[in-house]
Motif scaffolding. Structure first.
Motif, mmCIF file in Angstrom:
data_model
loop_
_atom_site.group_PDB
_atom_site.id
_atom_site.type_symbol
_atom_site.label_atom_id
_atom_site.label_comp_id
_atom_site.label_asym_id
_atom_site.label_seq_id
_atom_site.Cartn_x
_atom_site.Cartn_y
_atom_site.Cartn_z
ATOM 1 N N ASP A 304 34.051 68.885 24.924
ATOM 2 C CA ASP A 304 34.808 68.388 24.052
ATOM 3 C C ASP A 304 33.860 68.564 22.912
ATOM 4 O O ASP A 304 34.409 68.883 21.830
ATOM 5 C CB ASP A 304 35.167 67.128 24.153
ATOM 6 C CG ASP A 304 36.771 67.305 25.195
ATOM 7 O OD1 ASP A 304 37.070 68.444 25.611
ATOM 8 O OD2 ASP A 304 36.919 66.042 25.670
ATOM 9 N N SER A 305 32.823 68.066 22.672
ATOM 10 C CA SER A 305 31.880 68.058 21.614
ATOM 11 C C SER A 305 31.456 69.410 21.178
ATOM 12 O O SER A 305 31.555 69.669 20.103
ATOM 13 C CB SER A 305 30.542 67.012 21.898
ATOM 14 O OG SER A 305 29.771 67.132 20.763
ATOM 15 N N ALA A 306 31.512 70.236 22.256
ATOM 16 C CA ALA A 306 30.999 71.690 21.811
ATOM 17 C C ALA A 306 32.008 72.305 21.103
ATOM 18 O O ALA A 306 31.875 73.014 20.156
ATOM 19 C CB ALA A 306 30.460 72.274 23.046
ATOM 20 N N VAL A 307 33.356 72.006 21.827
ATOM 21 C CA VAL A 307 34.605 72.675 20.966
ATOM 22 C C VAL A 307 34.687 71.979 19.621
ATOM 23 O O VAL A 307 34.909 72.972 18.779
ATOM 24 C CB VAL A 307 35.688 72.421 21.795
ATOM 25 C CG1 VAL A 307 37.222 72.573 21.114
ATOM 26 C CG2 VAL A 307 35.822 72.974 23.272
ATOM 27 N N ALA A 310 32.176 73.739 17.508
ATOM 28 C CA ALA A 310 32.388 75.117 17.220
ATOM 29 C C ALA A 310 33.506 75.216 16.159
ATOM 30 O O ALA A 310 33.536 76.170 15.225
ATOM 31 C CB ALA A 310 32.836 75.963 18.555
ATOM 32 N N LYS A 311 34.672 74.633 16.247
ATOM 33 C CA LYS A 311 35.679 74.686 15.269
ATOM 34 C C LYS A 311 35.096 74.203 13.807
ATOM 35 O O LYS A 311 35.662 74.967 12.916
ATOM 36 C CB LYS A 311 36.598 73.634 15.643
ATOM 37 C CG LYS A 311 37.418 73.966 16.895
ATOM 38 C CD LYS A 311 38.467 72.950 17.123
ATOM 39 C CE LYS A 311 39.579 73.270 16.095
ATOM 40 N NZ LYS A 311 40.742 72.175 16.552
ATOM 41 N N LYS A 312 34.286 73.590 13.843
ATOM 42 C CA LYS A 312 33.486 72.896 12.527
ATOM 43 C C LYS A 312 32.755 74.232 11.942
ATOM 44 O O LYS A 312 32.617 74.166 10.554
ATOM 45 C CB LYS A 312 32.830 71.527 12.760
ATOM 46 C CG LYS A 312 32.087 71.298 11.460
ATOM 47 C CD LYS A 312 31.167 69.904 11.539
ATOM 48 C CE LYS A 312 30.541 69.379 10.570
ATOM 49 N NZ LYS A 312 29.761 68.103 10.996
ATOM 50 N N VAL A 313 32.073 74.989 12.484
ATOM 51 C CA VAL A 313 31.030 75.758 12.128
ATOM 52 C C VAL A 313 31.929 77.385 12.075
ATOM 53 O O VAL A 313 31.143 78.159 11.851
ATOM 54 C CB VAL A 313 29.750 76.102 12.848
ATOM 55 C CG1 VAL A 313 29.096 74.701 12.618
ATOM 56 C CG2 VAL A 313 30.198 76.184 14.233
ATOM 57 N N GLY A 314 32.983 77.352 12.432
ATOM 58 C CA GLY A 314 33.852 78.554 12.688
ATOM 59 C C GLY A 314 33.680 79.634 13.778
ATOM 60 O O GLY A 314 34.073 80.666 13.773
ATOM 61 N N ARG A 356 40.442 77.151 19.514
ATOM 62 C CA ARG A 356 42.086 76.458 18.940
ATOM 63 C C ARG A 356 42.435 75.784 20.225
ATOM 64 O O ARG A 356 43.631 75.181 19.852
ATOM 65 C CB ARG A 356 42.674 77.709 18.292
ATOM 66 C CG ARG A 356 43.073 78.825 19.444
ATOM 67 C CD ARG A 356 44.155 79.823 18.712
ATOM 68 N NE ARG A 356 44.627 80.815 19.672
ATOM 69 C CZ ARG A 356 44.027 81.949 19.878
ATOM 70 N NH1 ARG A 356 42.686 82.166 19.124
ATOM 71 N NH2 ARG A 356 44.319 82.932 20.752
ATOM 72 N N ASN A 357 42.315 76.041 21.616
ATOM 73 C CA ASN A 357 43.029 75.485 22.658
ATOM 74 C C ASN A 357 42.150 74.372 23.262
ATOM 75 O O ASN A 357 41.781 74.261 24.095
ATOM 76 C CB ASN A 357 43.405 76.737 23.767
ATOM 77 C CG ASN A 357 44.232 77.904 23.307
ATOM 78 O OD1 ASN A 357 44.969 77.609 22.611
ATOM 79 N ND2 ASN A 357 43.730 79.024 23.812
ATOM 80 N N ASN A 358 41.970 73.540 22.233
ATOM 81 C CA ASN A 358 41.258 72.341 22.641
ATOM 82 C C ASN A 358 41.861 71.012 23.161
ATOM 83 O O ASN A 358 41.345 70.054 23.676
ATOM 84 C CB ASN A 358 40.228 71.732 21.493
ATOM 85 C CG ASN A 358 41.149 71.302 20.340
ATOM 86 O OD1 ASN A 358 42.239 71.782 20.096
ATOM 87 N ND2 ASN A 358 40.644 70.195 19.615
ATOM 88 N N GLU A 359 43.226 71.190 23.383
ATOM 89 C CA GLU A 359 43.958 70.108 23.819
ATOM 90 C C GLU A 359 44.386 70.646 25.140
ATOM 91 O O GLU A 359 44.887 71.742 25.313
ATOM 92 C CB GLU A 359 45.215 69.717 23.131
ATOM 93 C CG GLU A 359 44.952 69.238 21.541
ATOM 94 C CD GLU A 359 44.406 68.161 21.693
ATOM 95 O OE1 GLU A 359 44.601 67.296 22.817
ATOM 96 O OE2 GLU A 359 43.697 67.620 20.824
ATOM 97 N N LEU A 360 43.939 69.805 26.357
ATOM 98 C CA LEU A 360 44.401 70.217 27.386
ATOM 99 C C LEU A 360 45.058 69.186 28.162
ATOM 100 O O LEU A 360 45.302 68.072 27.896
ATOM 101 C CB LEU A 360 42.921 70.116 28.529
ATOM 102 C CG LEU A 360 41.736 70.775 28.064
ATOM 103 C CD1 LEU A 360 40.625 70.740 28.909
ATOM 104 C CD2 LEU A 360 42.142 72.503 28.389
#
Length: 361
Positions: A304-307, A310-314, A356-360
């Protein structure tokens, strides 16, 4: 005529020693009776007790007392029992004072006439001996700073320290001092002068277990993300050890690539899981969790932290390279899918996950 009686030999003079009474060096909680503060002894009362019974007046000095009021006792500032944070702050003051005093002694030792030759393996060693005689709990706070490191020593309200030093009554700890705050622990809590039947003050029955922090503090979990060359030393050391212990032994620890960040899950000061993430390629690698905490969502916290990063840096996609069925099941459970045609250089199937699919579910 009867012969003259032989004159009695003069007693050998004891080695000279100086005595400093420091008002900072008293037991935790200060001086009180049923929570009512007491001032403690003042300089005159202490001097009357020690001189001339034990000390030459010129060898006695005081520090930490109110210099403007000779009647002020060592706890005259107290408004009640000393709190734990106040004990910690006082331990910090005494630690700084003590190091300054020892540094002054080292500066004098090379030419002082009263320095004795201790001798180590036949080699002369000029040194002085300093005895610090104090109470056990405050001694533990002081030893924590000496041994565990000053930067990680201060307690917060309600949190007991993670480094615990327990002393029997009249136990001794031997330290060598090398200047500039550098100590070498030679021995700890030694009582060669007492049979075990007379040992008191250092067991669980005396209540020392309070030094151990509660689970709610030790097990408080946090996730940290930092560029791999900016991770705190003690954190990086534990992360490297986890990788070496629990990852494929064929994978040597490589130098971090540019743009690679380290993800760490900590409980207290203990690292319980870590991973590496490359911002440009989206590669998530070296995911490792301590066996004792597997099944407690540490691995999920890392992903979750990696996701989130990743979203933060694009970075649009995370890429993992599971090399065991267990690892494949782990990543699949967290939303990764096999990458079809994509394979790494040794034929391991890649697994990917869109950020973008970070909600499981």
């Amino acid at each position: 005529a009867p012969s003259e009686p032989e004159p009695e030999p003069e007693p050998e003079s004891a080695p000279s020693a100086s005595c400093i009474v420091n008002a900072f060096y008293h037991e935790s909680e200060g001086c009180h009776v049923k929570d009512e503060p007491r001032p403690g002894m003042n300089r005159r009362e202490i001097s009357d007790m020690l001189v001339p019974n034990a000390l030459d007046p010129s060898s006695l000095s005081f520090d930490g007392f109110d210099p403007h009021n000779a009647d002020a006792g060592w706890y005259s500032h107290g408004t009640g029992p000393e709190t734990r944070p106040e004990s910690e702050e006082r331990a910090s003051r005494f630690y700084v004072w003590m190091c300054e005093y020892l540094d002054e002694q080292l500066a004098e030792a090379s030419h002082a006439a009263d320095v004795f030759d201790a001798g180590v393996d036949g080699a002369p060693l000029l040194r002085r001996t300093v005895l610090l005689i104090g109470h056990g709990d405050f001694m533990a706070l002081l030893l924590k700073r000496i041994i565990a490191g000053f930067g990680y020593a201060h307690e917060r309200e309600g949190i007991t320290h993670r480094s615990a030093f327990v002393h029997w009554n009249t136990g001794t700890t031997d330290l060598e001092y090398f200047g500039a705050g550098r100590f070498l622990l030679m021995s700890s809590n030694q009582t060669p002068h007492l049979p075990r039947s007379l040992l008191t003050g250092g067991g669980l029955k005396d209540g020392w277990s309070y030094l151990m922090p509660d689970d709610k503090f030790v097990l408080k979990q946090e996730v940290a993300v930092a560029f791999s060359d900016e991770v705190d030393g003690h954190v990086q050391e534990q992360a490297d050890a986890l990788r070496t212990l629990y990852l494929d032994k064929r994978k040597a620890l490589a130098e971090p690539a540019e743009g690679e960040v380290t993800l760490v899950v900590k409980r207290g000061l203990q690292v319980v899981g870590c991973a590496s993430f490359h911002e440009r390629t989206g590669r998530l690698s070296d995911v490792v969790v301590r066996p004792s905490v597997r099944g407690s969502q540490v691995g999920r916290a890392l992903v979750d932290s990696a996701v989130a990063h990743a979203k933060k840096v694009g970075t649009e996609e995370l890429v993992a390279e599971p090399d065991t069925d267990e690892a494949k099941a782990f990543f699949s459970k967290l939303g990764f899918e096999e990458g079809g045609e994509r394979e790494d250089s040794i034929g391991t199937k890649m697994m990917t996950r869109k950020t973008r699919n970070n909600e499981l579910t």
